[in-house]
Scaffold this active site. Structure first.
Site, PDB file in Angstrom:
ATOM      1  N   CYS A  79       0.834  -1.197   0.000  1.00  0.00           N
ATOM      2  CA  CYS A  79       0.000   0.000   0.000  1.00  0.00           C
ATOM      3  C   CYS A  79       0.879   1.262   0.000  1.00  0.00           C
ATOM      4  O   CYS A  79       1.602   1.507  -0.961  1.00  0.00           O
ATOM      5  CB  CYS A  79      -0.979  -0.027   1.163  1.00  0.00           C
ATOM      6  SG  CYS A  79      -2.341   1.163   0.978  1.00  0.00           S
ATOM      7  N   HIS A 189      -3.794  -4.818  -0.081  1.00  0.00           N
ATOM      8  CA  HIS A 189      -3.361  -5.357   1.206  1.00  0.00           C
ATOM      9  C   HIS A 189      -3.455  -6.882   1.180  1.00  0.00           C
ATOM     10  O   HIS A 189      -4.553  -7.423   1.374  1.00  0.00           O
ATOM     11  CB  HIS A 189      -4.248  -4.820   2.340  1.00  0.00           C
ATOM     12  CG  HIS A 189      -4.023  -3.391   2.675  1.00  0.00           C
ATOM     13  ND1 HIS A 189      -3.098  -2.983   3.605  1.00  0.00           N
ATOM     14  CD2 HIS A 189      -4.598  -2.263   2.186  1.00  0.00           C
ATOM     15  CE1 HIS A 189      -3.119  -1.650   3.698  1.00  0.00           C
ATOM     16  NE2 HIS A 189      -4.016  -1.200   2.850  1.00  0.00           N
ATOM     17  N   GLU A 191      -2.512  -8.922   3.429  1.00  0.00           N
ATOM     18  CA  GLU A 191      -2.865  -9.394   4.774  1.00  0.00           C
ATOM     19  C   GLU A 191      -4.350  -9.266   5.060  1.00  0.00           C
ATOM     20  O   GLU A 191      -4.858  -9.848   6.030  1.00  0.00           O
ATOM     21  CB  GLU A 191      -2.048  -8.636   5.829  1.00  0.00           C
ATOM     22  CG  GLU A 191      -2.508  -7.238   6.152  1.00  0.00           C
ATOM     23  CD  GLU A 191      -2.120  -6.170   5.138  1.00  0.00           C
ATOM     24  OE1 GLU A 191      -2.386  -4.985   5.393  1.00  0.00           O
ATOM     25  OE2 GLU A 191      -1.532  -6.530   4.092  1.00  0.00           O
TER      26      GLU A 191
END
Length: 212
Positions: A79, A189, A191
């Site tokens: 990001c 992202h 994650e």
């Protein structure tokens, strides 16, 4: 050990927990020595480009980050940590980045809801190692108001090797991920992207293991 660089921009615990879920040793740190000593470095983050660069300078992290980006170790930007790799950003006036990837970070044009928030497909064509085992067009989670515009054609050779892109469309086609030698980065992202995001982090961990 993977060093997850903490420069006060965003909740980095989710990245650490994602690696822990995969059984990969990773730790959040502000210690420049820990960044220098790590087998690989991850630079996540959310927020403003200029503030991030100022924080990195204040914390003494710019020099170890540049060493981590010299091509000798795997590196993952996420990001804002991806956007900081570019030459400059037009956010709140032009600001200079780490200049690893030739290009500029621009605000999305009018006509689309900003920020670009939610799930979107990423076309990678099997070119990037991070996407091994991930189907072309898989969806990942994005949250950003600015997008990276590279100045190097897909596959064109730079001083660090060929620059490879994965693409996303949100009113404008932009590089959702890149690979340049041992430098990998994503605008989305991983994650927060459930199964395919974890697979991407697992692929990065495999790259780290190969490089050890």
């Amino acid at each position: 050990m993977i060093a997850i660089v903490d420069y006060g921009r965003g909740n980095l615990g989710s990245v650490e927990k994602a690696f822990a879920r995969l059984g990969v040793p990773a730790t959040v740190t502000q210690d420049p020595r820990a960044v220098d000593d790590a087998a690989a470095v991850v630079l996540p983050g959310d927020g403003a480009f200029h503030d991030a660069m100022a924080n990195l300078q204040t914390l003494g992290l710019l020099a170890p980050l540049r060493r981590a980006l010299d091509g000798t170790r795997p590196f993952l930007g996420i990001c804002l940590g991806y956007q900081l790799l570019f030459t400059s950003s037009e956010e709140f006036g032009e600001g200079h980045g780490l200049d690893v990837i030739p290009g500029v970070v621009r605000r999305f044009p009018t006509g689309r809801k900003v920020p670009h928030m939610g799930w979107n497909s990423v076309e990678h064509g099997g070119r990037l190692r991070l996407f091994e085992g991930v189907p072309d067009g898989a969806r990942f989670y994005f949250v950003h108001s600015y997008y990276p515009e590279t100045r190097t054609a897909d596959g064109a050779t730079t001083g660090a090797g060929p620059l490879k892109h994965a693409w996303c469309d949100y009113g404008v086609r932009f590089a959702a991920a890149v690979e340049l030698g041992r430098v990998h980065a994503t605008q989305f992202h991983p994650e927060k992207s459930q199964g395919w995001g974890l697979r991407l982090l697992e692929n990065f961990a495999a790259i780290v293991k190969e490089s050890a």
